[in-house]
Design a protein around this motif. Sequence first.
Motif, PDB file in Angstrom:
ATOM      1  N   UNK A  14       6.823  -2.293  -8.984  1.00  0.00           N
ATOM      2  CA  UNK A  14       7.300  -1.430  -7.897  1.00  0.00           C
ATOM      3  C   UNK A  14       8.526  -0.613  -8.310  1.00  0.00           C
ATOM      4  N   UNK A  15       8.821  -0.583  -9.599  1.00  0.00           N
ATOM      5  CA  UNK A  15      10.013   0.104 -10.107  1.00  0.00           C
ATOM      6  C   UNK A  15       9.654   1.532 -10.507  1.00  0.00           C
ATOM      7  N   UNK A  40       2.959   2.844 -11.245  1.00  0.00           N
ATOM      8  CA  UNK A  40       3.440   3.420  -9.989  1.00  0.00           C
ATOM      9  C   UNK A  40       3.895   4.859 -10.205  1.00  0.00           C
ATOM     10  N   UNK A  41       4.006   5.600  -9.124  1.00  0.00           N
ATOM     11  CA  UNK A  41       4.442   6.998  -9.190  1.00  0.00           C
ATOM     12  C   UNK A  41       5.930   7.082  -9.541  1.00  0.00           C
ATOM     13  N   UNK A  42       6.397   8.296  -9.748  1.00  0.00           N
ATOM     14  CA  UNK A  42       7.792   8.505 -10.156  1.00  0.00           C
ATOM     15  C   UNK A  42       8.704   8.807  -8.969  1.00  0.00           C
ATOM     16  N   UNK A  43       8.303   8.402  -7.772  1.00  0.00           N
ATOM     17  CA  UNK A  43       9.114   8.629  -6.589  1.00  0.00           C
ATOM     18  C   UNK A  43       8.404   9.427  -5.517  1.00  0.00           C
ATOM     19  N   UNK A  44       7.136   9.742  -5.744  1.00  0.00           N
ATOM     20  CA  UNK A  44       6.354  10.517  -4.776  1.00  0.00           C
ATOM     21  C   UNK A  44       6.216   9.775  -3.453  1.00  0.00           C
ATOM     22  N   UNK A  45       6.039   8.465  -3.512  1.00  0.00           N
ATOM     23  CA  UNK A  45       5.965   7.633  -2.306  1.00  0.00           C
ATOM     24  C   UNK A  45       6.726   6.349  -2.578  1.00  0.00           C
ATOM     25  N   UNK A  62      -0.341   9.077   2.947  1.00  0.00           N
ATOM     26  CA  UNK A  62       0.418   8.767   4.175  1.00  0.00           C
ATOM     27  C   UNK A  62       0.555   7.255   4.338  1.00  0.00           C
ATOM     28  N   UNK A  63       0.737   6.552   3.224  1.00  0.00           N
ATOM     29  CA  UNK A  63       0.857   5.103   3.240  1.00  0.00           C
ATOM     30  C   UNK A  63      -0.288   4.454   2.488  1.00  0.00           C
ATOM     31  N   UNK A  68       2.117  12.999 -15.166  1.00  0.00           N
ATOM     32  CA  UNK A  68       1.736  12.748 -13.780  1.00  0.00           C
ATOM     33  C   UNK A  68       2.851  12.003 -13.057  1.00  0.00           C
ATOM     34  N   UNK A  69       3.261  12.529 -11.916  1.00  0.00           N
ATOM     35  CA  UNK A  69       4.230  11.846 -11.076  1.00  0.00           C
ATOM     36  C   UNK A  69       3.565  11.024 -10.001  1.00  0.00           C
ATOM     37  N   UNK A  70       2.229  10.976 -10.013  1.00  0.00           N
ATOM     38  CA  UNK A  70       1.460  10.262  -8.997  1.00  0.00           C
ATOM     39  C   UNK A  70       1.189   8.834  -9.483  1.00  0.00           C
ATOM     40  N   UNK A  71       0.739   7.974  -8.554  1.00  0.00           N
ATOM     41  CA  UNK A  71       0.219   6.673  -8.955  1.00  0.00           C
ATOM     42  C   UNK A  71      -0.992   6.901  -9.853  1.00  0.00           C
ATOM     43  N   UNK A  72      -1.140   6.091 -10.896  1.00  0.00           N
ATOM     44  CA  UNK A  72      -2.268   6.215 -11.823  1.00  0.00           C
ATOM     45  C   UNK A  72      -2.975   4.875 -11.901  1.00  0.00           C
ATOM     46  N   UNK A  73      -4.272   4.864 -11.650  1.00  0.00           N
ATOM     47  CA  UNK A  73      -5.086   3.654 -11.774  1.00  0.00           C
ATOM     48  C   UNK A  73      -6.357   3.994 -12.531  1.00  0.00           C
ATOM     49  N   UNK A  74      -6.725   3.140 -13.490  1.00  0.00           N
ATOM     50  CA  UNK A  74      -7.877   3.426 -14.345  1.00  0.00           C
ATOM     51  C   UNK A  74      -8.691   2.160 -14.589  1.00  0.00           C
TER      52      UNK A  74
END
Length: 496
Positions: free
Chosen positions: A84-85, A111-116, A161-162, A478-484
């Motif tokens: 979660x960091x 996790x993202x870089x602060x987007x959410x 949105x969550x 990518x600043x988004x969450x990434x899952x693969x």
Amino acid sequence: MLNRVRSAVAHLVSSGGAPPPRPKSPDLPNSTSAPPAAPPQAPRSPPARAGSGSAAPARTVEARASFCRPTFLQLSPGGLRRADDHAGRAVQSPPDTGRRLPWSTGYAEVINSGKSRHNEDQACCEVVYVEGRRSVSGAPREPSRGQGLCFYYWGLFDGHAGGRAAEMASRLLHRHIREQLKDLVEILQDPSPPPLCLPSTPGAPGSSDSSHLVGPQSCWSSQKEVTHESLVVGAIENAFQFMDEQMARERRGHQVEGGCCALVVVYLLGKVAIIVRNGEIIPMSREFTPETERQRLQMLGFLKPELLGGEFTHLEFPRRVQPKELGQRMLYRDQNMTGWAYKKIELEDLRFPLVCGEGKKARMMATIGVTRGLGDHNLRVCSSTLPIKPFLSSFPEVRVYDLTQYEHCPDDVLVLGTDGLWDVTSDCEVAATVDRVLSACEPNDPSRYTALAQALVLGARGTPRDRGWRLPNNKLGSGDDISVFVIPLGGPGSYS
């Protein structure tokens, strides 16, 4: 030789207008119920908690407790805090303990870089057993695990949105699929064509003689052919609808305020059904955006103008129409057109367009950039009470790939990724990474697919520099969450 790479990412969202009455789905256990019988799993990664003796406000503790990661990651409380960091963005994968995901599937996330505030992606990987509800003849059946079916299931859920909708779908969607398949167990095991009707329970509605309602047989000289494959596709489609309906019923009690896009792979009887979104080296998908679904959205707005609330026009123009252009002829297109034509601008054309923007900036009702998904039942147009859900479809696009028709080597893989991967990585770049990583590993090493998933996540995330996370070419990562997920197409028999 370039490895065959198949990738998938799906967007879903609610059907327009008042849907026709649907048969009631048998109630599934809600999110607090015990899980069904299934292969043993590690406990779900525990929520991060404040340290002992801390006086954190209850609101903060509740927010932290709502954060969870996929069960199979087996994260400790400390590992969950690292996951979660936003600053460190450590890549998470299942522990290399010898107990692997089905098919030796590889998985990695960051996790993202602060987007959410939290990681809004969720993932699920299961082997699901389906026991038939009854025999085709209608006679009671003796419970026997040998008479059922197993399917392999992988799911990625990209929340917006969550993360609650994504978390709920990751726990329940495969159970809806299982429920929809219960009536099909014996039918799918029987090579003869599926029966037109299933027997009803004596005394139940529809069991009485209704022959007087049937018209002349000459009107029905032939019967459409229905394949076993289409029954499975229909079961998956219904499961998505029922999942969305469950979210609508339970959104208040479980605080499912947002929505999620979904990408699901189901392996059953030698075939892989893929709900997809992105294109590939071997194309298996297409994107669901306000641009690609423009005509469907416009048709709904044309047929049900009350959904536009007098605030939007279903017509599309190259740019926003200005009041000074009233009476002039401007380029436009409607729900029937793929090309453009000219029309005289009228007062109604000054309303905001239902679909505006292009590329990643395309928006529907100036609010949302996806047009299919689960949830979003409370979503409203910004600064308005106008609901958006009628334009969103929860129906998936299902495509079938028959694994039995091809010989697959250990380097043939299916790559599933959320937007965090595909926003910055092209198909060819993914294929190059597949070739580079797998060629450096022993073909019989099942951990090679986790290594590939990690490489894809790291390649999309980039490395921290003075101006944020950067790729080797100095472009923004990518600043988004990434899952693969990386699924070897050799099948479940290739590795133990």
